[in-house]
Enzyme design. Structure first.
Site, PDB file in Angstrom:
ATOM      1  N   CYS A 253       0.456  -1.228   1.213  1.00 37.06           N
ATOM      2  CA  CYS A 253      -0.120  -2.008   2.309  1.00 37.06           C
ATOM      3  C   CYS A 253       0.138  -1.359   3.663  1.00 37.06           C
ATOM      4  O   CYS A 253      -0.096  -1.974   4.703  1.00 37.06           O
ATOM      5  CB  CYS A 253       0.428  -3.426   2.305  1.00 37.06           C
ATOM      6  SG  CYS A 253      -0.234  -4.351   0.931  1.00 37.06           S
ATOM      7  N   ASP A 254       0.622  -0.128   3.655  1.00 37.69           N
ATOM      8  CA  ASP A 254       0.935   0.568   4.899  1.00 37.69           C
ATOM      9  C   ASP A 254      -0.314   1.332   5.350  1.00 37.69           C
ATOM     10  O   ASP A 254      -0.922   2.046   4.552  1.00 37.69           O
ATOM     11  CB  ASP A 254       2.079   1.535   4.609  1.00 37.69           C
ATOM     12  CG  ASP A 254       2.514   2.275   5.841  1.00 37.69           C
ATOM     13  OD1 ASP A 254       3.646   2.058   6.273  1.00 37.69           O
ATOM     14  OD2 ASP A 254       1.713   3.081   6.369  1.00 37.69           O
TER      15      ASP A 254
END
Ligand SMILES: *Cc1c(COP(=O)(O)O)cnc(C)c1O
Length: 380
Positions: free
Chosen positions: A326-327
């Site tokens: 999710c980065d």
């Protein structure tokens, strides 16, 4: 009760029969050995493998089987893993900063060579090493030619290197010089410049060298159709050493990591999603096996396979690739041209992925668990 198959013909066979939903790293012993032989036969001196590029047993033992007889280790754990795989190997401890405990462990494990770039660290070595040990003074120059250089962290300027070498010689150790031109260095002149300076440092110190270690940094094949030519780099190194030191010069040593490890390994990632037909989301990214992409640029030697292992051949479409976390940094640089008929559930194989891939993969966000498989050949 069946035996679990652990050697496969090709990545395509493994993907077709097991349909993994996690990334897979494929090592091909034959390809690892041919990369090693290119160095052992072509380099005008001894070849030492920089273990940090890929410390897997399959890498270390196949390089040794093909004639690599020395290993550049940076920590006691790397020493132990090489000793376990290749008991007779010569160990070179070229991390210039070590705790007293680490030095004691190195002596215990019979490390024969040490690099140094500061007086305080040299004092620690002199207090602990037998006089038969080789001490190589590491120096640095502001030389271009590599994708990134290591000079910010390690290496004494030439003046200080001469003073260190004088002290090594006076104390009765085997005096050597070493440098590291950076990584993925394509320009033979980088080595030639360093070698000429090494001769000046030796002259200035009045200490003839037992050995000259020209470091690693040799390029691997990352982009385009042609592999970088190592022959001209080997020839330039031999020539520069003869020009700088004359025919009776020091023995040469090199310590490649990337150029020995990269070619024998491929990474398979799966297409998790083609979001609204556009961006590609993979199940591995920069926190996993593709860690080097932001620093080194994309690797465009790829093949796309459908879930049955057959190559996709549609007209190429430009795509942006993202990793699974999710980065938002987790994307590959630039765009890649991928077959237009690629679909969710397909696999993208990246070739030349043996260096700084599994070695630096993290489990960030619950991803990054790589299955490891051995294959006879890498091409699908
Ligand atoms: C990392 C390293 C190498 C290997 O560098 P490559 O670019 O992978 O060839 C060699 N020597 C030292 C001292 C290193 O730290």
């Amino acid at each position: 009760m069946g035996l679990k198959q652990n050697i496969w013909t090709t990545p395509a066979e493994h993907l077709r029969l097991t349909r993994p939903d996690h990334p897979v790293i494929y090592a091909a012993p034959r390809r690892i050995q041919s990369a090693a032989r290119r160095f052992v036969d072509g380099f005008p001196g001894q070849v030492s493998y920089a273990v940090k590029a890929n410390p897997e047993a399959v890498m270390v033992s196949n390089l040794a089987a093909a004639g690599v007889s020395a290993f550049d280790v940076a920590s006691p754990d790397e020493m132990a893993l090489v000793r376990a795989a290749v008991p007779q190997a010569a160990l070179h401890y070229n991390n210039p900063v070590r705790s007293t405990e680490e030095i004691a462990r190195a002596v215990e494990l019979g490390v024969v060579s040490y690099a140094v770039d500061s007086f305080s660290e040299l004092d620690k070595l002199m207090a602990a090493l037998p006089r038969t040990a080789e001490i190589a003074v590491r120096f640095k120059l502001p030389v271009k030619g590599a994708v990134y250089d290591f000079g910010d962290k390690f290496g004494a300027p030439p003046e200080k290197a001469a003073a260190l070498l004088r002290r090594v010689g006076a104390a009765g150790f085997r005096p050597s010089i070493t440098f590291h031109p950076g990584t993925q260095c394509n320009d033979p002149r980088a080595w030639a410049t360093y070698i000429a300076e090494a001769a000046r440092i030796s002259d200035k110190a009045g200490v003839p060298l037992a050995r000259l270690n020209v470091g690693g940094g040799f390029p691997s094949h990352r982009e385009g159709g042609r592999a970088p030519a190592l022959g001209p780099i080997f020839a330039a190194i031999g020539q520069a050493a003869r020009a700088a030191f004359g025919p009776e010069g020091p023995a040469l040593l090199c310590e490649p990591g990337r150029a020995l490890a990269a070619e024998g390994v491929a990474l398979a990632t799966r297409v998790k999603a083609l979001r609204d037909g556009g961006d590609v989301f993979l199940n591995d990214g920069i926190y996993g096996g593709l860690a080097e992409a932001p620093l080194m640029g994309r690797i465009d030697r790829i093949a796309v396979l459908d879930p049955a292992g057959a190559p996709r051949c549609g007209a190429p479409v430009e795509r942006v690739l993202f990793g699974p976390t999710c980065d938002s940094l987790d994307r590959l640089p630039g765009v890649l041209r991928l077959p237009g008929d690629m679909a969710e559930g397909d696999y993208i194989l990246f070739f030349g992925m043996g260096a700084y891939s599994t070695a630096t993969a993290t489990r960030f966000n619950g991803y990054g668990a790589l299955e490891k498989a051995v294959v006879l050949g890498l091409l699908p």
